[in-house]
Design a protein around this motif. Structure first.
Motif, PDB file in Angstrom:
ATOM      1  N   ALA A 391     -39.027   1.485  -2.104  1.00 37.65           N
ATOM      2  CA  ALA A 391     -38.778   1.334  -0.673  1.00 37.65           C
ATOM      3  C   ALA A 391     -37.300   1.234  -0.330  1.00 37.65           C
ATOM      4  O   ALA A 391     -36.833   1.822   0.660  1.00 37.65           O
ATOM      5  CB  ALA A 391     -39.511   0.095  -0.145  1.00 37.65           C
ATOM      6  N   TRP A 392     -36.512   0.504  -1.145  1.00 39.61           N
ATOM      7  CA  TRP A 392     -35.123   0.209  -0.774  1.00 39.61           C
ATOM      8  C   TRP A 392     -34.090   0.601  -1.825  1.00 39.61           C
ATOM      9  O   TRP A 392     -32.897   0.396  -1.619  1.00 39.61           O
ATOM     10  CB  TRP A 392     -34.980  -1.285  -0.476  1.00 39.61           C
ATOM     11  CG  TRP A 392     -35.889  -1.733   0.628  1.00 39.61           C
ATOM     12  CD1 TRP A 392     -35.893  -1.285   1.918  1.00 39.61           C
ATOM     13  CD2 TRP A 392     -36.934  -2.703   0.539  1.00 39.61           C
ATOM     14  NE1 TRP A 392     -36.865  -1.918   2.636  1.00 39.61           N
ATOM     15  CE2 TRP A 392     -37.526  -2.801   1.822  1.00 39.61           C
ATOM     16  CE3 TRP A 392     -37.431  -3.504  -0.483  1.00 39.61           C
ATOM     17  CZ2 TRP A 392     -38.592  -3.647   2.093  1.00 39.61           C
ATOM     18  CZ3 TRP A 392     -38.488  -4.362  -0.227  1.00 39.61           C
ATOM     19  CH2 TRP A 392     -39.062  -4.427   1.045  1.00 39.61           C
ATOM     20  N   GLY A 393     -34.518   1.102  -2.960  1.00 40.40           N
ATOM     21  CA  GLY A 393     -33.577   1.502  -3.993  1.00 40.40           C
ATOM     22  C   GLY A 393     -33.447   0.443  -5.082  1.00 40.40           C
ATOM     23  O   GLY A 393     -33.712  -0.744  -4.849  1.00 40.40           O
ATOM     24  N   PRO A 394     -33.017   0.852  -6.291  1.00 37.05           N
ATOM     25  CA  PRO A 394     -32.957  -0.075  -7.434  1.00 37.05           C
ATOM     26  C   PRO A 394     -32.016  -1.261  -7.234  1.00 37.05           C
ATOM     27  O   PRO A 394     -32.346  -2.381  -7.619  1.00 37.05           O
ATOM     28  CB  PRO A 394     -32.484   0.825  -8.589  1.00 37.05           C
ATOM     29  CG  PRO A 394     -32.862   2.202  -8.187  1.00 37.05           C
ATOM     30  CD  PRO A 394     -32.725   2.238  -6.703  1.00 37.05           C
ATOM     31  N   ARG A 395     -30.837  -1.043  -6.636  1.00 38.82           N
ATOM     32  CA  ARG A 395     -29.884  -2.148  -6.504  1.00 38.82           C
ATOM     33  C   ARG A 395     -30.413  -3.230  -5.559  1.00 38.82           C
ATOM     34  O   ARG A 395     -30.327  -4.423  -5.859  1.00 38.82           O
ATOM     35  CB  ARG A 395     -28.528  -1.644  -6.029  1.00 38.82           C
ATOM     36  CG  ARG A 395     -27.433  -2.730  -6.108  1.00 38.82           C
ATOM     37  CD  ARG A 395     -26.100  -2.249  -5.565  1.00 38.82           C
ATOM     38  NE  ARG A 395     -25.512  -1.171  -6.349  1.00 38.82           N
ATOM     39  CZ  ARG A 395     -24.761  -1.350  -7.436  1.00 38.82           C
ATOM     40  NH1 ARG A 395     -24.511  -2.569  -7.880  1.00 38.82           N
ATOM     41  NH2 ARG A 395     -24.254  -0.309  -8.065  1.00 38.82           N
ATOM     42  N   THR A 396     -30.965  -2.819  -4.427  1.00 32.59           N
ATOM     43  CA  THR A 396     -31.520  -3.797  -3.493  1.00 32.59           C
ATOM     44  C   THR A 396     -32.709  -4.527  -4.110  1.00 32.59           C
ATOM     45  O   THR A 396     -32.852  -5.745  -3.957  1.00 32.59           O
ATOM     46  CB  THR A 396     -31.958  -3.102  -2.191  1.00 32.59           C
ATOM     47  OG1 THR A 396     -30.822  -2.470  -1.592  1.00 32.59           O
ATOM     48  CG2 THR A 396     -32.549  -4.110  -1.213  1.00 32.59           C
ATOM     49  N   ALA A 397     -33.553  -3.780  -4.819  1.00 30.18           N
ATOM     50  CA  ALA A 397     -34.697  -4.408  -5.485  1.00 30.18           C
ATOM     51  C   ALA A 397     -34.228  -5.412  -6.528  1.00 30.18           C
ATOM     52  O   ALA A 397     -34.800  -6.506  -6.667  1.00 30.18           O
ATOM     53  CB  ALA A 397     -35.572  -3.336  -6.134  1.00 30.18           C
ATOM     54  N   LEU A 398     -33.173  -5.068  -7.259  1.00 29.20           N
ATOM     55  CA  LEU A 398     -32.634  -5.975  -8.268  1.00 29.20           C
ATOM     56  C   LEU A 398     -32.073  -7.236  -7.614  1.00 29.20           C
ATOM     57  O   LEU A 398     -32.226  -8.345  -8.145  1.00 29.20           O
ATOM     58  CB  LEU A 398     -31.551  -5.258  -9.074  1.00 29.20           C
ATOM     59  CG  LEU A 398     -31.056  -5.947 -10.351  1.00 29.20           C
ATOM     60  CD1 LEU A 398     -32.216  -6.193 -11.303  1.00 29.20           C
ATOM     61  CD2 LEU A 398     -29.994  -5.089 -11.028  1.00 29.20           C
ATOM     62  N   LEU A 399     -31.429  -7.084  -6.469  1.00 27.07           N
ATOM     63  CA  LEU A 399     -30.924  -8.245  -5.741  1.00 27.07           C
ATOM     64  C   LEU A 399     -32.067  -9.149  -5.293  1.00 27.07           C
ATOM     65  O   LEU A 399     -31.981 -10.381  -5.390  1.00 27.07           O
ATOM     66  CB  LEU A 399     -30.114  -7.785  -4.529  1.00 27.07           C
ATOM     67  CG  LEU A 399     -29.587  -8.893  -3.608  1.00 27.07           C
ATOM     68  CD1 LEU A 399     -28.668  -9.839  -4.367  1.00 27.07           C
ATOM     69  CD2 LEU A 399     -28.864  -8.286  -2.397  1.00 27.07           C
ATOM     70  N   LEU A 400     -33.160  -8.557  -4.801  1.00 26.34           N
ATOM     71  CA  LEU A 400     -34.310  -9.343  -4.375  1.00 26.34           C
ATOM     72  C   LEU A 400     -34.929 -10.110  -5.540  1.00 26.34           C
ATOM     73  O   LEU A 400     -35.270 -11.293  -5.423  1.00 26.34           O
ATOM     74  CB  LEU A 400     -35.353  -8.426  -3.727  1.00 26.34           C
ATOM     75  CG  LEU A 400     -34.968  -7.802  -2.380  1.00 26.34           C
ATOM     76  CD1 LEU A 400     -36.021  -6.804  -1.941  1.00 26.34           C
ATOM     77  CD2 LEU A 400     -34.784  -8.885  -1.318  1.00 26.34           C
ATOM     78  N   VAL A 401     -35.068  -9.438  -6.684  1.00 26.50           N
ATOM     79  CA  VAL A 401     -35.644 -10.090  -7.861  1.00 26.50           C
ATOM     80  C   VAL A 401     -34.735 -11.220  -8.333  1.00 26.50           C
ATOM     81  O   VAL A 401     -35.205 -12.315  -8.670  1.00 26.50           O
ATOM     82  CB  VAL A 401     -35.864  -9.063  -8.992  1.00 26.50           C
ATOM     83  CG1 VAL A 401     -36.177  -9.759 -10.310  1.00 26.50           C
ATOM     84  CG2 VAL A 401     -36.994  -8.104  -8.620  1.00 26.50           C
ATOM     85  N   ALA A 402     -33.424 -10.976  -8.354  1.00 24.82           N
ATOM     86  CA  ALA A 402     -32.485 -12.022  -8.771  1.00 24.82           C
ATOM     87  C   ALA A 402     -32.542 -13.215  -7.823  1.00 24.82           C
ATOM     88  O   ALA A 402     -32.440 -14.378  -8.244  1.00 24.82           O
ATOM     89  CB  ALA A 402     -31.067 -11.455  -8.825  1.00 24.82           C
ATOM     90  N   THR A 403     -32.729 -12.953  -6.539  1.00 24.61           N
ATOM     91  CA  THR A 403     -32.823 -14.034  -5.555  1.00 24.61           C
ATOM     92  C   THR A 403     -34.057 -14.897  -5.801  1.00 24.61           C
ATOM     93  O   THR A 403     -34.021 -16.124  -5.610  1.00 24.61           O
ATOM     94  CB  THR A 403     -32.847 -13.454  -4.133  1.00 24.61           C
ATOM     95  OG1 THR A 403     -31.668 -12.661  -3.923  1.00 24.61           O
ATOM     96  CG2 THR A 403     -32.893 -14.563  -3.097  1.00 24.61           C
ATOM     97  N   VAL A 404     -35.149 -14.260  -6.241  1.00 30.30           N
ATOM     98  CA  VAL A 404     -36.373 -15.009  -6.536  1.00 30.30           C
ATOM     99  C   VAL A 404     -36.131 -16.030  -7.652  1.00 30.30           C
ATOM    100  O   VAL A 404     -36.774 -17.077  -7.697  1.00 30.30           O
ATOM    101  CB  VAL A 404     -37.512 -14.048  -6.928  1.00 30.30           C
ATOM    102  CG1 VAL A 404     -38.733 -14.808  -7.433  1.00 30.30           C
ATOM    103  CG2 VAL A 404     -37.902 -13.189  -5.732  1.00 30.30           C
ATOM    104  N   SER A 405     -35.166 -15.764  -8.533  1.00 33.11           N
ATOM    105  CA  SER A 405     -34.895 -16.696  -9.642  1.00 33.11           C
ATOM    106  C   SER A 405     -34.429 -18.060  -9.141  1.00 33.11           C
ATOM    107  O   SER A 405     -34.486 -19.046  -9.883  1.00 33.11           O
ATOM    108  CB  SER A 405     -33.851 -16.102 -10.594  1.00 33.11           C
ATOM    109  OG  SER A 405     -32.578 -16.011  -9.973  1.00 33.11           O
TER     110      SER A 405
END
Length: 424
Positions: A391-405
């Motif tokens: 939906a938003w690209g790998p970098r944005t998805a990676l930022l979202l996953v890192a934020t979940v941490s």
């Protein structure tokens, strides 16, 4: 033989520990060698099995996904009953039997290839058998360790085991790739089969008196025993938040499994050799974290070590989406290593606490419950990360996953753990 009564009134027969021959140290080193050899073979197969499907059978990505899914589905299907099964069966004998099942399943691949009858269905069945046997073996392995190691040595021994896992995770895939290139995928799986046989021989050499699993002699059936283990985890003031923390961390880990290769290849345009090296930094961080854990716990206490490890792993995770191309990829390497180091520290501290604070008659079921809940978050995180990347690209998805941490330290700081120096 003595008897104890579980929390639901079930009577358990407990075989006292007895040390013979080389004592606890000799028993541990045989246990450790068996686990390490078996784990190294696992990592070779992690590379070899998908490569056989792609190179030899020309499988599609979906078909390769079937093999990967088959290896993990066992935790969802028998993750909870595994604790009861391990408790009811002879502990050492079960470990040996699961090694032999996996050795036979893996050895069937080169045999079928030599006969010219190897197919995708067989690879899926092999993954299923290895997965199901692996669930019972892993639950038993966590239950086995406290029976061969004195309580005061558990943190140090768990650190060594975790460090060995990190080392095999670092070296195993590389070794698997070399073996596949030199001998072919099917032939390389012979190493995994031999590793299981070696593990079975080592575990079988341990004296029967080296195990002390409590076994039910009457009362509750399997369903009630599963509920008993579940209630213990859900009501424990320390184990409960630690399981919630592990679930949040594993959600992030599942997301990283999906996003890391896509981010490195498509966003950072990293070559294949660099991708392997960058992914290996996670193993390096795990080694450092495992080596540092005993000293951290000794100096600061289990509670502070757990809380700070959660904070540190989150800070390093937030570095991952900031990585750039070229030398900027080192930011990813730093973040990956730091995140993995923090995760390993939390894993060792919480696992040691469960092993020392859980009643013997509940240990296998508590371990199974923890794995069922926390490891079940891995595929959920992987799927969520894949959808976010689409939906938003790998970098944005990676930022979202890192934020979940961030959920990891938040859970611990909102629990009784925030005030504890020692978790006991």
């Amino acid at each position: 033989m003595t008897e104890t009564v579980g929390t639901t009134g079930t009577t358990y027969a407990v075989r006292p520990r007895r040390r013979r021959g080389g004592g606890a140290a000799a028993a541990f080193w045989r246990y450790w060698t068996a686990s390490t050899v078996s784990r190294l073979g696992d990592q070779v197969t992690t590379v070899a099995l998908p490569l056989i499907a792609v190179v030899t059978l020309h499988a599609s990505a979906f078909e390769v996904g079937l093999i990967t899914g088959a290896a993990y589905v066992a935790w969802l299907l028998i993750g909870l009953p595994a604790g009861v099964l391990v408790q009811r069966l002879p502990l050492r004998g079960t470990q040996v039997a699961m090694d032999l099942v996996r050795a036979g399943a893996v050895a069937s691949v080169p045999l079928a290839a030599a006969l010219g009858v190897l197919g995708l269905a067989q690879l899926v069945v092999v993954a299923l058998l290895v997965g199901f046997a692996g669930v019972l073996f892993d639950v038993g392995n966590s239950t086995f360790l406290p029976t061969v190691v004195p309580k005061e040595q558990l943190t140090a021994r768990n650190s060594l085991v975790s460090g060995s896992i990190a080392a095999t995770d670092l070296a195993g895939p590389s070794l698997g790739g070399v073996l596949v290139q030199l001998f072919g995928g099917a032939a390389s799986m012979l190493l995994d089969s031999v590793s299981y046989l070696a593990s079975a021989a080592l575990l079988g050499s341990l004296p029967p008196a080296g195990q002390s699993a409590a076994r039910p002699t009457g009362g509750a059936g399997m369903r009630e025993q599963i509920r008993e283990g579940w209630r213990f985890v859900a009501r424990h003031p320390v184990i409960r938040p630690c399981v919630a923390d592990a679930t949040a961390v594993n959600f992030v880990c599942g997301g990283l499994m999906t996003l890391t290769p896509v981010f490195l290849v498509r966003t950072l345009d990293a070559p294949a050799a660099a991708v392997g090296a960058l992914m290996a930094t996670g193993g390096l961080g795990s080694l450092l974290g495992a080596a540092a854990t005993p000293r951290l716990v000794s100096r600061f206490g289990g509670g502070p070590a757990l809380r700070w490890a959660a904070v540190v792993s989150t800070l390093f995770a937030l570095l991952l989406p900031a990585a750039g191309s070229g030398w900027g990829a080192l930011v990813f390497a730093l973040g990956n290593a730091g995140f993995s180091a923090g995760v390993v520290v939390t894993s060792i501290v919480t696992r040691t606490h469960r092993q020392t604070q859980t009643p013997p008659e509940l240990l296998s079921r508590v371990m199974a419950t923890v794995r069922f809940v926390s490891w079940g978050a891995i595929p959920v995180g992987a799927l969520a990360a894949g959808a976010a990347a689409a939906a938003w690209g790998p970098r944005t998805a990676l930022l979202l996953v890192a934020t979940v941490s961030v959920a990891s330290p938040a859970i611990l700081l909102a629990s009784p753990v925030r005030r504890m120096r020692e978790l006991a």
